[in-house]
Structure formats: C-alpha cells, structure tokens
Write a protein that holds these residues in place. Structure first.
Motif, PDB file in Angstrom:
ATOM      1  N   UNK A   1      47.934  31.453  56.577  1.00  0.00           N
ATOM      2  CA  UNK A   1      47.697  32.606  55.721  1.00  0.00           C
ATOM      3  C   UNK A   1      46.553  32.244  54.775  1.00  0.00           C
ATOM      4  N   UNK A   2      45.451  32.987  54.875  1.00  0.00           N
ATOM      5  CA  UNK A   2      44.329  32.821  53.966  1.00  0.00           C
ATOM      6  C   UNK A   2      44.476  33.841  52.842  1.00  0.00           C
ATOM      7  N   UNK A   3      44.548  33.367  51.621  1.00  0.00           N
ATOM      8  CA  UNK A   3      44.726  34.233  50.454  1.00  0.00           C
ATOM      9  C   UNK A   3      43.530  34.029  49.531  1.00  0.00           C
ATOM     10  N   UNK A   4      42.927  35.123  49.083  1.00  0.00           N
ATOM     11  CA  UNK A   4      41.728  35.059  48.244  1.00  0.00           C
ATOM     12  C   UNK A   4      41.952  35.910  47.004  1.00  0.00           C
ATOM     13  N   UNK A   5      41.555  35.381  45.848  1.00  0.00           N
ATOM     14  CA  UNK A   5      41.724  36.127  44.602  1.00  0.00           C
ATOM     15  C   UNK A   5      40.644  35.716  43.606  1.00  0.00           C
ATOM     16  N   UNK A   6      40.610  36.408  42.471  1.00  0.00           N
ATOM     17  CA  UNK A   6      39.717  36.060  41.377  1.00  0.00           C
ATOM     18  C   UNK A   6      40.459  36.146  40.059  1.00  0.00           C
ATOM     19  N   UNK A   7      39.853  35.570  39.022  1.00  0.00           N
ATOM     20  CA  UNK A   7      40.505  35.513  37.720  1.00  0.00           C
ATOM     21  C   UNK A   7      40.094  36.648  36.798  1.00  0.00           C
ATOM     22  N   UNK A   8      38.933  37.235  37.024  1.00  0.00           N
ATOM     23  CA  UNK A   8      38.424  38.320  36.185  1.00  0.00           C
ATOM     24  C   UNK A   8      37.133  38.849  36.799  1.00  0.00           C
ATOM     25  N   UNK A   9      36.646  39.955  36.274  1.00  0.00           N
ATOM     26  CA  UNK A   9      35.353  40.477  36.682  1.00  0.00           C
ATOM     27  C   UNK A   9      34.272  40.083  35.687  1.00  0.00           C
ATOM     28  N   UNK A  10      33.266  40.952  35.560  1.00  0.00           N
ATOM     29  CA  UNK A  10      32.133  40.711  34.672  1.00  0.00           C
ATOM     30  C   UNK A  10      31.606  42.054  34.184  1.00  0.00           C
ATOM     31  N   UNK A  11      31.002  42.045  33.011  1.00  0.00           N
ATOM     32  CA  UNK A  11      30.235  43.205  32.597  1.00  0.00           C
ATOM     33  C   UNK A  11      28.936  43.256  33.397  1.00  0.00           C
TER      34      UNK A  11
ATOM     35  N   UNK B   1      36.600  40.821  27.561  1.00  0.00           N
ATOM     36  CA  UNK B   1      37.041  42.065  26.947  1.00  0.00           C
ATOM     37  C   UNK B   1      38.034  42.847  27.769  1.00  0.00           C
ATOM     38  N   UNK B   2      38.230  44.109  27.359  1.00  0.00           N
ATOM     39  CA  UNK B   2      39.306  44.949  27.891  1.00  0.00           C
ATOM     40  C   UNK B   2      38.808  46.008  28.862  1.00  0.00           C
ATOM     41  N   UNK B   3      37.555  45.947  29.282  1.00  0.00           N
ATOM     42  CA  UNK B   3      37.051  46.966  30.203  1.00  0.00           C
ATOM     43  C   UNK B   3      37.703  46.808  31.568  1.00  0.00           C
ATOM     44  N   UNK B   4      37.879  47.908  32.316  1.00  0.00           N
ATOM     45  CA  UNK B   4      38.481  47.815  33.648  1.00  0.00           C
ATOM     46  C   UNK B   4      37.740  46.844  34.561  1.00  0.00           C
ATOM     47  N   UNK B   5      36.415  46.786  34.443  1.00  0.00           N
ATOM     48  CA  UNK B   5      35.637  45.895  35.306  1.00  0.00           C
ATOM     49  C   UNK B   5      35.913  44.429  34.984  1.00  0.00           C
ATOM     50  N   UNK B   6      36.145  44.122  33.714  1.00  0.00           N
ATOM     51  CA  UNK B   6      36.450  42.748  33.330  1.00  0.00           C
ATOM     52  C   UNK B   6      37.880  42.359  33.715  1.00  0.00           C
ATOM     53  N   UNK B   7      38.783  43.330  33.714  1.00  0.00           N
ATOM     54  CA  UNK B   7      40.196  43.034  33.996  1.00  0.00           C
ATOM     55  C   UNK B   7      40.543  43.138  35.479  1.00  0.00           C
TER      56      UNK B   7
END
Length: 269
Positions: A213-223, A230-236
């Motif tokens: 099983x290959x599982x891929x994720x990230x910790x946050x986005x970026x502006x 911050x609290x923007x949807x793109x960052x979260x």
C-alpha cells in the motif's frame, strides 16, 4: 512475510496537490490518485511542519504531543509514539524503515525526533533510518539521496512499514512562491522520485507476490506568494492518496482527519 500488507508512507512537504497535478508536473501522483482511495484533509493550526507532521505520524493532536511550532520546545513526544514504533509494539516481528532530510523528524541528535531511534531494534535488524540534513545542504540534493536509499531498502529489505519524506517543494515554495516555475520544477523532481519507489515496489510484487500500500500525504499547503502558518483553506489543505498493489485500495471513510491516519494504517498491517 511478517505483515499482511507492506506500507510505504510518503510525506511531501508543502504540496498543493491539485495545483501540482494541473501543472502537469506530477504525472505519477496524478496516476496514483486516479486509481486509489483519496481523501482531502484539513490540518490544524498553526499550519507549519512541526505540529502537522507530528500529528500525522503519531495519531495524536497537539493537545497530547504538545508540538506547536518547528522548535519542539516543551514537547510531549514521550506520550505520542510514532507510527513505526506503534507498529513494532503491536508486532515485534515487523521491519520498519524511515528516511528524511528534515532533522526534527528523524535525527536523534536534533530536537525530537518524531520517529524514535530504537537503537535496540536497529541492532536486531528490525529498524533502520537514513538521516540527512536538508536544512544546511539543500533539499534538491538531499531528497535525491533519501529516495536512493529508500529504493535500496525496498529492493533489498522490503520493510513492512516505511516512512519517506521529501521537502524540496516546500523549500521552493518559500523561495519562489507557488505560481512560478521553481515550485513546479521541485514537484516534478519529487514526482520522479516517487515513480522510482513505485517501480521498485512493482518489482517486489512481481518477484515475491507481496501486497503493498503506497500512501502519500502532505503537512500543509502554501500561500500563492509562498509561506504558510495561517488559516486560509489553501494553507490548511492536505490529502491522503492510498494505492494498493496486489491488494484492494482501502475502504476508509470519505473524509478522515490527520490524526486518524495512523490508526487506518495500523489496521492495514
């Protein structure tokens, strides 16, 4: 085999997934996402690597692990064992492996680390780590070294549970923003490294008839201009891709929380 399904967990720091796919720079990620379990996730504040990766890798929220920034001051990691450690406690025969270039995640001489060193298990051949410092040496180089060792481990050992971490996209996002070429150049490089690991797993499946099983994720986005916290949807924004090889994709709920990923993975082993 010591586990029913072997798991490779890949962390790609600071990845805006859909933007990466739409840019054409993430063909491997796009292909895996199309044929996989997929869930979007929303990470807790602050949207920085320390607390986010600690939650993703321990299954505990900040209320328990106490990591609130990248300095790891006054953390409570003793109460929040990482995924690999939890798996080894449940099944002492499991082999585990971790490779990363961000020191707090793995380096025993740095703050933390989130992934426990487990010297006794290393001596017994049950656990191995590959430690590099991308903060001083640069992630464009270090990510390649991490991938090369991960491919070697997959081919030679076939660990039951692995965590591999890449930070080049986050580094480029901070330096150049997430709308320009360097961010997508970094994503393309990392996508190629993921492809190498994917091919190594396909080869092990062919030779040994193993389930993966290959599982891929990230910790946050970026502006758009680069940066996060911050609290923007793109960052979260985060996600989970879970692609089965020789086994069905997981039938997890349509949406999961970051702190739920560890439990889902442990139930798969």
């Amino acid at each position: 085999m010591t586990s029913q399904t072997k798991i490779l967990l890949i962390g790609i720091d600071g990845l805006i997934l859909q933007r990466a796919i739409d840019s054409g720079s993430a063909s491997t990620l796009a292909t895996l996402k199309l044929d996989a379990y997929f869930s979007e996730m929303t990470v807790d504040l602050p949207t920085v690597s320390g607390p986010s990766w600690t939650t993703l890798l321990t299954g505990q929220t900040q209320n328990v692990h106490k990591v609130i920034d990248n300095d790891y001051k006054n953390h409570n990691l003793a109460a929040a064992p990482d995924l690999l450690t939890q798996a080894s406690i449940l099944n002492q025969n499991l082999s585990t492996y971790a490779a990363a270039g961000w020191p707090p995640l793995i380096d025993p001489s740095d703050v933390g680390p989130v992934i426990r060193t487990r010297l006794e298990d290393q001596e017994l051949g049950k656990h191995s780590i590959f430690v590099r410092d991308g903060e001083t040496q640069g992630y464009e180089t270090i990510d390649v070294e991490v991938a090369e060792d991960a491919v070697r481990a997959i081919k030679e050992i076939g660990p039951d549970l692995s965590f591999i971490y890449f930070c080049g996209a986050d580094e480029a996002g901070h330096l150049h923003g997430t709308l320009e070429g360097p961010y997508f150049d970094a994503i393309k490089r990392i996508d190629g490294l993921v492809a190498q690991m994917h091919r190594a797993i396909l080869e092990r499946h062919r030779i040994h008839d193993e389930k993966w099983l290959i599982v891929i994720t990230t910790d946050h986005g970026h502006r758009d201009e680069g940066g996060h916290g911050g609290d923007s949807p793109q960052e979260r924004a985060s996600f989970v891709i879970a692609h089965g090889i020789g086994t069905e994709h997981p039938s997890w709920p349509a949406r999961i929380k970051p702190e739920e990923l560890v439990g889902k993975l442990l139930s798969t082993l």
